[in-house]
Motif scaffolding. Structure first.
Motif, PDB file in Angstrom:
ATOM      1  N   ALA A  42      -6.624   5.171  25.767  1.00  0.00           N
ATOM      2  CA  ALA A  42      -6.902   4.245  24.660  1.00  0.00           C
ATOM      3  C   ALA A  42      -5.967   3.054  24.717  1.00  0.00           C
ATOM      4  CB  ALA A  42      -6.764   4.975  23.325  1.00  0.00           C
ATOM      5  N   ALA A  43      -4.692   3.292  25.049  1.00  0.00           N
ATOM      6  CA  ALA A  43      -3.724   2.199  25.111  1.00  0.00           C
ATOM      7  C   ALA A  43      -4.044   1.240  26.251  1.00  0.00           C
ATOM      8  CB  ALA A  43      -2.316   2.763  25.260  1.00  0.00           C
ATOM      9  N   LEU A  44      -4.414   1.770  27.414  1.00  0.00           N
ATOM     10  CA  LEU A  44      -4.736   0.914  28.554  1.00  0.00           C
ATOM     11  C   LEU A  44      -5.995   0.097  28.300  1.00  0.00           C
ATOM     12  CD1 LEU A  44      -3.980   3.537  31.330  1.00  0.00           C
ATOM     13  CD2 LEU A  44      -2.814   1.327  31.100  1.00  0.00           C
ATOM     14  N   VAL A  45      -7.015   0.733  27.741  1.00  0.00           N
ATOM     15  CA  VAL A  45      -8.273   0.030  27.495  1.00  0.00           C
ATOM     16  C   VAL A  45      -8.085  -1.061  26.448  1.00  0.00           C
ATOM     17  CG1 VAL A  45     -10.593   0.310  26.543  1.00  0.00           C
ATOM     18  CG2 VAL A  45      -9.741   1.945  28.229  1.00  0.00           C
ATOM     19  N   ALA A  46      -7.466  -0.723  25.339  1.00  0.00           N
ATOM     20  CA  ALA A  46      -7.245  -1.731  24.303  1.00  0.00           C
ATOM     21  C   ALA A  46      -6.382  -2.869  24.827  1.00  0.00           C
ATOM     22  CB  ALA A  46      -6.597  -1.085  23.078  1.00  0.00           C
ATOM     23  N   GLY A  47      -5.391  -2.544  25.655  1.00  0.00           N
ATOM     24  CA  GLY A  47      -4.528  -3.584  26.203  1.00  0.00           C
ATOM     25  C   GLY A  47      -5.267  -4.538  27.108  1.00  0.00           C
TER      26      GLY A  47
END
Length: 292
Positions: free
Chosen positions: A241-246
């Motif tokens: 989730a953190a990588l995608v949102a980033g």
């Protein structure tokens, strides 16, 4: 957009019969390629894609390499290929009569998940994702220059200052790595459903990496199109989730791409679901107190 004579002749050589009808396809894909569904005098229909720029030509060659190297139910049938060195042309089976989401149902979501499991278990000779992949650069880019992200109005500078340390720590580049075959561009415009399974198009970004990435990058667009929330589909590593949102946070606020003006629109829509997702997963405060 009419099918020009030179392109029609190239298609004729591949399919063995003159093109008598061509319909431009403008609702799939965001790269500046040209796409048609054609019908020949022999009654055969096909999907034709032509790259008109050097970058997209390299992408189309990469896509063709996947089709030519593998025959699988999750791939459309390759009917032909012509590369004149400048504007390569790909001819695939016509899947107009398949089911093209949205809308999404639980059955169609499950069909895509089953197909991705099959993709991930299929060996292919592909580049390997490293920790320097562009997906790892999302929140670091935002930290260096938050202006484009903040211009979207999704949060205040104060919220970003509080959340960035958590987001940077969660988006671990090591989470990208693995040995599974990945499509890496799973969205509704790149897939259709046939016989209870998904058929995937646009394989130009395919690589080897963590199989969770394919699902993680699909989930924000799925939710934006009326599907379930990401965490209601599959329990993924919070790093996903953190990588995608980033990735979307670093790109959605950039100036439009002249040759592909819809890209930023799509990225903004995906960020609109990816940011609330990572906020929930990491138990961050909602941006400026707004409901997530």
């Amino acid at each position: 957009m009419n099918l020009d004579g030179a392109t029609a002749e190239r298609v004729r050589r591949i399919l063995g019969s003159p093109v008598v009808r061509a319909r431009a396809v403008t609702d799939r894909g965001y790269a500046p390629n040209q796409r048609w569904v054609v019908r020949t005098g022999a009654g055969r229909s096909a999907f034709v894609k032509v790259a008109r720029a050097p970058l997209t030509a390299s992408w189309l060659r990469a896509e063709h390499a996947v089709y030519s190297g593998l025959s699988a139910a999750f791939l459309p049938e390759l009917l032909g290929w012509d590369d004149d060195g400048a504007e390569p042309l790909l001819v695939l089976e016509d899947l107009t009569d398949a089911t093209w989401p949205p809308p999404w149902t639980r059955d169609s979501v499950d069909a895509v998940l089953r197909t991705l499991d099959e993709v991930h278990a299929t060996p292919l000779d592909l580049p390997v994702i490293g920790t320097d992949h562009h997906a790892a650069a999302g929140w670091p880019v935002v930290a260096e220059d938050p202006g484009p992200f903040l211009s979207l109005g999704l949060c205040s500078p104060a919220w970003l200052d509080r959340a960035l340390p958590v987001l940077l720590e969660a988006a671990t580049p090591e989470a990208l790595t693995g040995t599974a075959t990945l499509h890496l561009d799973v969205r509704s415009d790149n897939l259709c459903l046939r016989g209870g399974a998904a058929v995937l198009f646009d394989w130009n970004h395919a690589a080897l990496g963590n199989p969770q990435l394919d699902v993680a990058f699909w989930l924000p667009s799925l939710h934006a199109e009326g599907g379930p929330r990401p965490e209601d589909v599959l329990d993924l590593d919070p790093a996903m989730a953190a990588l995608v949102a980033g990735l979307f946070a670093a790109r959605a606020g950039l100036p439009p791409i002249p040759t592909a003006p819809r890209v930023r629109v799509v990225q903004r829509a995906q960020l609109g679901t990816a940011l609330p997702w990572v906020v929930r997963v990491l138990d961050l405060p909602p941006p400026d107190g707004d409901p997530v």
